[in-house]
Design a protein around this motif. Structure first.
Motif, PDB file in Angstrom:
ATOM      1  N   ASP A 138       0.208   9.787  34.348  1.00  0.00           N
ATOM      2  CA  ASP A 138      -0.190   8.777  33.367  1.00  0.00           C
ATOM      3  C   ASP A 138      -0.699   9.392  32.065  1.00  0.00           C
ATOM      4  N   GLU A 139      -0.035  10.436  31.595  1.00  0.00           N
ATOM      5  CA  GLU A 139      -0.444  11.020  30.314  1.00  0.00           C
ATOM      6  C   GLU A 139      -0.324   9.950  29.229  1.00  0.00           C
ATOM      7  N   SER A 140      -1.303   9.941  28.367  1.00  0.00           N
ATOM      8  CA  SER A 140      -1.262   8.952  27.297  1.00  0.00           C
ATOM      9  C   SER A 140      -0.119   9.262  26.338  1.00  0.00           C
ATOM     10  N   THR A 141       0.323   8.269  25.642  1.00  0.00           N
ATOM     11  CA  THR A 141       1.371   8.438  24.644  1.00  0.00           C
ATOM     12  C   THR A 141       0.940   9.440  23.580  1.00  0.00           C
ATOM     13  N   ALA A 142      -0.330   9.382  23.199  1.00  0.00           N
ATOM     14  CA  ALA A 142      -0.828  10.299  22.174  1.00  0.00           C
ATOM     15  C   ALA A 142      -0.717  11.754  22.635  1.00  0.00           C
ATOM     16  N   TRP A 143      -1.058  12.032  23.899  1.00  0.00           N
ATOM     17  CA  TRP A 143      -0.950  13.403  24.408  1.00  0.00           C
ATOM     18  C   TRP A 143       0.511  13.815  24.525  1.00  0.00           C
ATOM     19  N   ARG A 144       1.361  12.921  24.934  1.00  0.00           N
ATOM     20  CA  ARG A 144       2.789  13.251  25.051  1.00  0.00           C
ATOM     21  C   ARG A 144       3.373  13.553  23.670  1.00  0.00           C
ATOM     22  N   ARG A 145       2.941  12.820  22.664  1.00  0.00           N
ATOM     23  CA  ARG A 145       3.428  13.039  21.305  1.00  0.00           C
ATOM     24  C   ARG A 145       2.823  14.307  20.702  1.00  0.00           C
ATOM     25  N   GLY A 146       1.528  14.543  20.950  1.00  0.00           N
ATOM     26  CA  GLY A 146       0.840  15.682  20.361  1.00  0.00           C
ATOM     27  C   GLY A 146       1.139  17.003  21.039  1.00  0.00           C
ATOM     28  N   ALA A 147       1.349  16.963  22.328  1.00  0.00           N
ATOM     29  CA  ALA A 147       1.657  18.187  23.070  1.00  0.00           C
ATOM     30  C   ALA A 147       3.176  18.376  23.081  1.00  0.00           C
ATOM     31  N   GLY A 148       3.637  19.340  23.802  1.00  0.00           N
ATOM     32  CA  GLY A 148       5.075  19.505  23.934  1.00  0.00           C
ATOM     33  C   GLY A 148       5.574  20.795  23.314  1.00  0.00           C
ATOM     34  N   LEU A 149       6.820  20.774  22.906  1.00  0.00           N
ATOM     35  CA  LEU A 149       7.495  21.981  22.451  1.00  0.00           C
ATOM     36  C   LEU A 149       7.853  21.916  20.976  1.00  0.00           C
ATOM     37  N   THR A 150       7.821  23.052  20.358  1.00  0.00           N
ATOM     38  CA  THR A 150       8.319  23.218  19.002  1.00  0.00           C
ATOM     39  C   THR A 150       9.080  24.527  18.982  1.00  0.00           C
ATOM     40  N   THR A 151      10.304  24.497  18.499  1.00  0.00           N
ATOM     41  CA  THR A 151      11.061  25.737  18.374  1.00  0.00           C
ATOM     42  C   THR A 151      11.582  25.853  16.952  1.00  0.00           C
ATOM     43  N   ALA A 152      11.813  27.081  16.520  1.00  0.00           N
ATOM     44  CA  ALA A 152      12.319  27.321  15.171  1.00  0.00           C
ATOM     45  C   ALA A 152      12.927  28.714  15.110  1.00  0.00           C
ATOM     46  N   LEU A 153      13.810  28.903  14.179  1.00  0.00           N
ATOM     47  CA  LEU A 153      14.331  30.225  13.849  1.00  0.00           C
ATOM     48  C   LEU A 153      13.839  30.557  12.454  1.00  0.00           C
ATOM     49  N   ALA A 154      13.125  31.664  12.325  1.00  0.00           N
ATOM     50  CA  ALA A 154      12.580  32.060  11.031  1.00  0.00           C
ATOM     51  C   ALA A 154      13.121  33.441  10.679  1.00  0.00           C
ATOM     52  N   LEU A 155      13.440  33.623   9.415  1.00  0.00           N
ATOM     53  CA  LEU A 155      13.911  34.918   8.934  1.00  0.00           C
ATOM     54  C   LEU A 155      12.718  35.682   8.392  1.00  0.00           C
ATOM     55  N   LEU A 156      12.326  36.770   9.079  1.00  0.00           N
ATOM     56  CA  LEU A 156      11.170  37.533   8.643  1.00  0.00           C
ATOM     57  C   LEU A 156      11.246  38.970   9.140  1.00  0.00           C
ATOM     58  N   SER A 157      10.392  39.813   8.564  1.00  0.00           N
ATOM     59  CA  SER A 157      10.312  41.216   8.972  1.00  0.00           C
ATOM     60  C   SER A 157       9.291  41.341  10.103  1.00  0.00           C
ATOM     61  N   ALA A 158       9.219  42.518  10.726  1.00  0.00           N
ATOM     62  CA  ALA A 158       8.226  42.752  11.774  1.00  0.00           C
ATOM     63  C   ALA A 158       6.819  42.570  11.223  1.00  0.00           C
ATOM     64  N   GLU A 159       6.591  43.006   9.984  1.00  0.00           N
ATOM     65  CA  GLU A 159       5.276  42.859   9.362  1.00  0.00           C
ATOM     66  C   GLU A 159       4.946  41.382   9.135  1.00  0.00           C
ATOM     67  N   GLU A 160       5.940  40.618   8.717  1.00  0.00           N
ATOM     68  CA  GLU A 160       5.720  39.179   8.504  1.00  0.00           C
ATOM     69  C   GLU A 160       5.475  38.469   9.836  1.00  0.00           C
ATOM     70  N   ALA A 161       6.136  38.917  10.896  1.00  0.00           N
ATOM     71  CA  ALA A 161       5.896  38.334  12.219  1.00  0.00           C
ATOM     72  C   ALA A 161       4.449  38.575  12.644  1.00  0.00           C
ATOM     73  N   GLU A 162       3.949  39.784  12.380  1.00  0.00           N
ATOM     74  CA  GLU A 162       2.561  40.101  12.704  1.00  0.00           C
ATOM     75  C   GLU A 162       1.612  39.254  11.864  1.00  0.00           C
ATOM     76  N   GLN A 163       1.940  39.063  10.605  1.00  0.00           N
ATOM     77  CA  GLN A 163       1.113  38.237   9.716  1.00  0.00           C
ATOM     78  C   GLN A 163       1.107  36.782  10.207  1.00  0.00           C
ATOM     79  N   LEU A 164       2.243  36.281  10.619  1.00  0.00           N
ATOM     80  CA  LEU A 164       2.332  34.913  11.128  1.00  0.00           C
ATOM     81  C   LEU A 164       1.486  34.748  12.387  1.00  0.00           C
ATOM     82  N   LYS A 165       1.531  35.737  13.273  1.00  0.00           N
ATOM     83  CA  LYS A 165       0.709  35.695  14.491  1.00  0.00           C
ATOM     84  C   LYS A 165      -0.774  35.663  14.132  1.00  0.00           C
TER      85      LYS A 165
END
Length: 188
Positions: free
Chosen positions: A117-144
């Motif tokens: 019985d997860e609330s609609t708000a939790w189902r909408r707020g939680a979950g998965l997000t995926t993306a492909l980003a073009l960056l260098s190893a240094e930029e990946a560390e900065q993003l982290k």
């Protein structure tokens, strides 16, 4: 917490031990009986695994429980983290990283498959997000680093007994993974 001893890593490899660490991170101190009730396993099993975790410094005795007959357990650090350096054994690093990823994947899949019985708000707020980003190893560390900074106020809040249990708030897992796609060139 820095772990290099393979025996200590094996102490973490048991699923119930990871469950106990997670439980103590959100509701510490707790007795083996309390842990068993929450996790749906026997008190004896929890007691054994808590003692094993204590042997390697992952948990510590927090004194007697309310009835003075049971030992309470807590994490030595309210925000436990495993830190590995480049000098650590590649085998140790892989074992710990694999353990973390498998555990998070199990939690993600359990959330996806749950029909509770997860609330609609939790189902909408939680979950998965995926993306492909073009960056260098240094930029990946900065993003982290930026991602961790974004989470910091919420991590600090979980340590506060005042904020931790306000209505509508629950502990939620966050998991970031940056894995580079294969390329033709071996090292770019």
């Amino acid at each position: 917490m820095r772990i290099t001893d393979p025996t200590a890593i094996r102490a973490l490899a048991h699923p119930l031990r990871l469950d106990l660490l997670e439980l103590l991170a959100t509701s510490s101190p707790a007795t083996a009986a309390q842990c068993g009730r929450v996790l749906g396993v026997s008190q004896a099993s929890c007691s054994f695994h808590l003692r094993q975790l204590a042997k390697y410094g992952f948990v510590e005795d927090a004194g007697p429980g309310r009835d003075r007959r049971e030992r309470q357990w807590r994490l030595p650090d309210p925000r436990p983290t495993l830190r590995l350096s480049a000098a650590d054994s590649p085998v140790v690093r892989r074992q710990i990283e694999r353990m973390v990823v498998e555990r998070e994947m199990q939690a993600i899949l359990a959330f996806i498959d749950s029909d509770d019985d997860e609330s609609t708000a939790w189902r909408r707020g939680a979950g998965l997000t995926t993306a492909l980003a073009l960056l260098s190893a240094e930029e990946a560390e900065q993003l982290k680093t930026q991602w961790l900074a974004l989470l910091e106020p919420y991590l600090a809040r979980s340590e506060s007994t005042v904020d931790a249990r306000r209505p509508g708030r629950r502990f939620a897992r966050f998991f970031l993974s940056a894995t580079p796609l294969p390329t033709e060139a071996a090292d770019e």
